[in-house]
Design a protein around this motif. Structure first.
Motif, PDB file in Angstrom:
ATOM      1  N   GLN A  91      85.488  86.858  53.235  1.00 57.55           N
ATOM      2  CA  GLN A  91      84.629  85.947  53.983  1.00 57.55           C
ATOM      3  C   GLN A  91      83.309  86.617  54.372  1.00 57.55           C
ATOM      4  O   GLN A  91      82.252  85.976  54.361  1.00 57.55           O
ATOM      5  N   VAL A  92      83.364  87.906  54.704  1.00 59.18           N
ATOM      6  CA  VAL A  92      82.133  88.646  55.026  1.00 59.18           C
ATOM      7  C   VAL A  92      81.157  88.559  53.856  1.00 59.18           C
ATOM      8  O   VAL A  92      79.958  88.270  54.028  1.00 59.18           O
ATOM      9  N   TYR A  93      81.685  88.758  52.653  1.00 63.14           N
ATOM     10  CA  TYR A  93      80.816  88.754  51.475  1.00 63.14           C
ATOM     11  C   TYR A  93      80.334  87.351  51.128  1.00 63.14           C
ATOM     12  O   TYR A  93      79.197  87.172  50.671  1.00 63.14           O
ATOM     13  N   ILE A  94      81.190  86.352  51.353  1.00 64.96           N
ATOM     14  CA  ILE A  94      80.760  84.969  51.115  1.00 64.96           C
ATOM     15  C   ILE A  94      79.653  84.603  52.098  1.00 64.96           C
ATOM     16  O   ILE A  94      78.669  83.963  51.737  1.00 64.96           O
ATOM     17  N   ASP A  95      79.815  85.031  53.364  1.00 64.55           N
ATOM     18  CA  ASP A  95      78.783  84.734  54.365  1.00 64.55           C
ATOM     19  C   ASP A  95      77.454  85.382  53.986  1.00 64.55           C
ATOM     20  O   ASP A  95      76.390  84.821  54.223  1.00 64.55           O
ATOM     21  N   GLU A  99      79.163  81.765  47.826  1.00 64.56           N
ATOM     22  CA  GLU A  99      80.386  81.735  46.999  1.00 64.56           C
ATOM     23  C   GLU A  99      80.198  82.446  45.661  1.00 64.56           C
ATOM     24  O   GLU A  99      81.168  82.889  45.050  1.00 64.56           O
ATOM     25  N   SER A 100      78.947  82.538  45.219  1.00 67.37           N
ATOM     26  CA  SER A 100      78.713  83.116  43.893  1.00 67.37           C
ATOM     27  C   SER A 100      79.069  84.598  43.837  1.00 67.37           C
ATOM     28  O   SER A 100      79.133  85.166  42.748  1.00 67.37           O
ATOM     29  N   ILE A 101      79.295  85.225  44.967  1.00 66.47           N
ATOM     30  CA  ILE A 101      79.684  86.637  44.938  1.00 66.47           C
ATOM     31  C   ILE A 101      81.117  86.790  44.413  1.00 66.47           C
ATOM     32  O   ILE A 101      81.503  87.862  43.954  1.00 66.47           O
ATOM     33  N   LEU A 102      81.887  85.700  44.464  1.00 67.20           N
ATOM     34  CA  LEU A 102      83.258  85.761  43.954  1.00 67.20           C
ATOM     35  C   LEU A 102      83.255  85.494  42.454  1.00 67.20           C
ATOM     36  O   LEU A 102      82.661  84.521  41.999  1.00 67.20           O
TER      37      LEU A 102
ATOM     38  N   SER B  38      68.638  83.498  50.378  1.00 62.92           N
ATOM     39  CA  SER B  38      69.351  84.435  51.238  1.00 62.92           C
ATOM     40  C   SER B  38      70.229  83.628  52.182  1.00 62.92           C
ATOM     41  O   SER B  38      69.748  82.702  52.846  1.00 62.92           O
ATOM     42  N   HIS B  39      71.495  83.968  52.192  1.00 63.14           N
ATOM     43  CA  HIS B  39      72.420  83.285  53.095  1.00 63.14           C
ATOM     44  C   HIS B  39      72.309  83.824  54.515  1.00 63.14           C
ATOM     45  O   HIS B  39      73.031  83.369  55.394  1.00 63.14           O
ATOM     46  N   LEU B  40      71.421  84.780  54.723  1.00 71.41           N
ATOM     47  CA  LEU B  40      71.264  85.347  56.063  1.00 71.41           C
ATOM     48  C   LEU B  40      70.207  84.600  56.876  1.00 71.41           C
ATOM     49  O   LEU B  40      70.071  84.843  58.069  1.00 71.41           O
ATOM     50  N   ALA B  41      69.449  83.708  56.219  1.00 67.98           N
ATOM     51  CA  ALA B  41      68.396  82.994  56.938  1.00 67.98           C
ATOM     52  C   ALA B  41      68.996  82.196  58.099  1.00 67.98           C
ATOM     53  O   ALA B  41      69.980  81.484  57.926  1.00 67.98           O
TER      54      ALA B  41
END
Lengths: 170, 181
Positions: A91-95, A99-102, B38-41
């Motif tokens: 979940q840390v990496y998805i956040d 989702e594309s990191i999976l 960026s998903h951090l925005a």
């Protein structure tokens, strides 16, 4: 009324299907069952294999040697040492990345469809086979009628005489 | 019962078509989809610690309360070279602002190469190396250059994937100061 031999025949007819079911269940269980305890290093490697290397499109973090992939490896080991679960780490990496990191779709939401549809396909196709087999079994064997037998007898007789009676009859 | 086989065949066809559609549109796992986002925005900026070229440690805590532009770059990346004159102009405009920090974090490069670069071009903003690539990972960078704007309350309010321009940097700074764009 069902007699004992009928029941016995019915059970015997289902035996191959039951055996097939048992084999399928055993194989799936054998493949899916977690094998023993995994070390922290194995867990980190397995998780890295699920994560896409951020700066190389088609490799997992486990298979890449970029700085990002190595940083991910170290980060995974740190998080496992801190006691985080695999789901929490994913979940840390998805956040962070989306989702594309999976490399594989998640087994929930729309991702569940990707996992579920092949199973549904196998079930529906299996049902189709069962229906087809039953239909073939129901088809009555062809038997010759009295007219057919008479025709065969007459042809044989005419061949024995050297004449074709059917031709003569016309 | 007469059309059972036909219905089952139709069911199989529907499942195959649905599966194809899901795979074709699927499932958010195309890496190109997220390549320029960026998903951090809008989220709190990640905590990080980097090492400045003079060997001092600089952490995100040291930047609390300031408007920060973080630029991930390195010496061998062509787009980084392209944006460098823009960074120089931008920094010159805001060099005197005590509440503003312009921080260049070196991604995937050596300290020696960075020192040669700084000596050659005379960059006078804060340049730091990222031992182990932890800061780059915390900001979920996928390459360089990538630039993030952090507001004084520690939120990432904007970003630029790829080379920045002076105008783009000004917009990021305005957003970080809450001035709107």
């Amino acid at each position: 009324m069902t007699t004992a031999p009928d029941t016995e025949r019915g059970v015997r007819g289902w035996l191959p299907w039951i055996a097939l079911g048992v084999v399928v269940v055993v194989v799936i269980a054998w493949v899916a069952w977690p094998s023993g305890t995994t070390s922290d290093a194995d867990r980190a490697h397995d998780l890295a294999a699920e994560l896409r290397c951020p700066d190389c499109e088609s490799l997992s973090a486990a298979d890449s040697q970029t700085q990002s992939a190595r940083a991910i490896g170290r980060d995974l080991r740190d998080r496992i040492a801190e006691g985080q679960s695999d789901a929490e780490i994913r979940q840390v990496y998805i956040d962070r990345y989306g989702e594309s990191i999976l490399l594989k779709p998640e087994q929930n939401g729309l991702g569940l469809v990707v996992w579920g549809l092949p199973v549904l396909f196998v079930v529906v196709a299996g049902a189709g086979l069962v229906v087809a087999f039953r239909r073939w079994r129901r088809t009555e064997p062809m038997t010759a009628t009295a007219d057919d037998e008479a025709l065969v007898r007459s042809v044989r007789a005419s061949k024995a005489d050297g004449t074709d009676q059917r031709t003569d009859q016309r | 019962m007469k059309h059972t086989t036909r219905w089952i065949a139709l069911g199989v066809a529907v499942v195959i078509v649905a599966f194809s559609v899901v795979l074709a549109t699927q499932v958010g796992n195309d890496p190109r989809k997220d390549a320029n986002t960026s998903h951090l925005a809008g989220k709190a900026a990640p905590k990080f610690t980097v090492e400045t070229l003079d060997g001092a440690t600089l952490s995100s805590r040291d930047l609390a309360g300031k408007t920060v532009i973080v630029n991930f770059w390195n010496t061998w990346c062509i787009p980084c070279k392209q944006e460098h004159p823009e960074l120089t102009k931008f920094h010159a405009r805001h060099n005197d602002d005590p509440d503003f920090v312009f921080l260049g974090i070196v991604r995937d490069d050596t300290k020696a190469a960075t020192e040669r670069w700084v000596k050659k071009y005379g960059d006078d903003w804060t340049i730091a190396t990222d031992p182990g690539g932890k800061a780059a990972l915390a900001f979920a960078t996928r390459g360089q250059p990538e630039t993030f704007a952090i507001s004084p309350d520690g939120v990432i309010v904007g970003y630029q994937i790829g080379p920045s321009s002076v105008n783009g940097l000004e917009q990021l700074l305005s957003a970080a100061r809450g001035e709107g764009t």
